[in-house]
Design an enzyme around this catalytic site. Sequence first.
Site, short mmCIF file in Angstrom:
data_model
loop_
_atom_site.label_atom_id
_atom_site.label_comp_id
_atom_site.label_asym_id
_atom_site.label_seq_id
_atom_site.Cartn_x
_atom_site.Cartn_y
_atom_site.Cartn_z
N GLU A 227 5.50 -3.57 0.58
CA GLU A 227 6.22 -2.89 -0.57
C GLU A 227 4.83 -1.97 -0.91
O GLU A 227 3.78 -2.07 -0.66
CB GLU A 227 5.47 -4.49 -1.64
CG GLU A 227 5.96 -4.31 -3.06
CD GLU A 227 5.16 -3.39 -3.70
OE1 GLU A 227 4.44 -2.79 -4.11
OE2 GLU A 227 4.26 -4.36 -4.36
N LEU A 228 5.70 -0.23 -0.77
CA LEU A 228 4.50 0.58 -0.84
C LEU A 228 4.93 1.31 -1.81
O LEU A 228 4.88 0.51 -3.47
CB LEU A 228 5.59 1.38 0.03
CG LEU A 228 5.89 0.68 1.44
CD1 LEU A 228 6.56 1.49 2.10
CD2 LEU A 228 4.81 -0.13 2.30
N GLY B 95 0.88 -0.98 0.17
CA GLY B 95 -0.61 0.03 0.54
C GLY B 95 0.63 1.48 0.33
O GLY B 95 2.14 1.40 -0.42
N SER B 96 0.23 1.90 0.37
CA SER B 96 0.84 3.71 0.55
C SER B 96 2.17 3.86 1.21
O SER B 96 2.48 2.73 2.80
CB SER B 96 -0.01 4.85 0.70
OG SER B 96 -0.38 4.76 2.33
#
Length: 521
Positions: free
Chosen positions: A249-250, A227-228
């Site tokens: 995992e951004l 996500g963010s």
Amino acid sequence: MQTTEGTTTGATDGNRTDPHVEVRNPADGSLVGTTPDMSAADVSALADALRSAQPDWEALSPKARARLLRNWLDWIVDNQDHVLGLVHREAGKSWGDSQLELMVAMEVINYVTKHGAAFLADETRRPHGPASLTKDLRIRHRPYQLVGVITPWNYPLGMPFMDVPGALMAGAAVLSKPSEETPLAWAECVRAWNEEIGAPPILGCATGRGPTGQAVVDTVDMVQFTGSTATGRRIGMRCAERLIPSSLELGGKDAMIVLSDAPMKRAIRGAIWGGLFNAGQSCIAVERIYVEAPVYDEFVSRLVDEVATMRQGHDAQGSFTAEFGAMATETQLELVERQVADAVAKGARVLTGGTRAATGLFFPATILVDVDHTMSCMRDETFGPLLPIMKVPDEDAAVALANDSIYGLGSSVWTASEERAERVGAQLEAGGVNINNAMTNVFQFPLPMGGWKQSGLGHRFGGPNSIRKYCRQQAFVSERVHLDNETHWYPYSPRKAKVTATVLRLVEMHDWRRRLGLKAR
């Protein structure tokens, strides 16, 4: 979970009665279904049930776990029209974009089941010195008991399937949390695991809004989050407080570098695919393009012509009459609008698109030129169908600008020269580099997939890490020779100390003077 054919009754929490979340099609606003808005107590109860079932799941052989995962895949493929229909409607996607999410499920399940036994096998280590000469040294991979997998709304099926099969193959129980915007397809797949294929109850789905996700982080033993960057930072901090690991995992701002000798037709098609697939709502989407001056005009002109042929819409299931569909949320569409307005106010020109559709959450493919790094479209994550293009004098300038970012997830270099590809690619500060392709590194499962800088921590998968990341390493030491006592055990004595010191000097030191215990001259 229910689609619109039925209703759902959720648990109560405080003053709430029948709390639920409505899921609406962003293409037309129609109600697709509802899910429970689970409370922290609901999540805790689900976690307890999953933990209770996990030891028996871990006790199964990797072969047995693989068989159940493949049975799950069989059910999903047999029911793909139903499952992908939910993806199609809850995300407002084109039917073609929806179809590709099934490929992820196939690829990941087949990869982890094919290699799971080998990846989980004990590893042996050679003795390194006197203390280990009589030992058998092994590393065992034991799963975290309960893994939390939190996924975003852009790929309702693809995102959880990137993570959950590896954790299940490892022997962990999994508590998944899909986005409240697009939970229906995944919830249906979890239901199928628990009700359709005879699998043990070690996979759960916690549906709801932000507090539900917080409750997941507070109750699991390891977190995989996609996500963010802002949310990932908060989750990472909470995991650090709890002393549990997290894999994050951004966001991304992936750069595409088009060099003067690029295969032009392929580069243009790659820019379109990489920038517009799923309406640009991919963390690894092409979000900024740097083109060397000699081919800049040709690239822009041909890209504009090609983009004009793209069809946007929420086509009927099975029709394949649109390339990409709606944006998933009003908030995300407004972000794209702000980036376009900011760029135009600072001197950029809009060559295609630029204005939202009159109905639905549709934003057309938008090409911006005359852009620079003062504009948010070149610095901040977009997550939309926006292609800003910047002319650069040479490859050194392209590399410098590509690296001028807080993000470092993916990238691509387009050139006919292997030498230039190696030289430029080796300088990019990104977790993935694609040569004459876009986004493809994500689907090469033997390779690590993760971000540098503020694009994340750890790797989502990659060879053995696809499964081992969900495991704890356990040092396992056993005796080759069975003695009543060890030299260094009690009781101490001058004689034993002298023998030990002599042996240690002979084995551990690196010159004969010290090995023999001679005094320095």
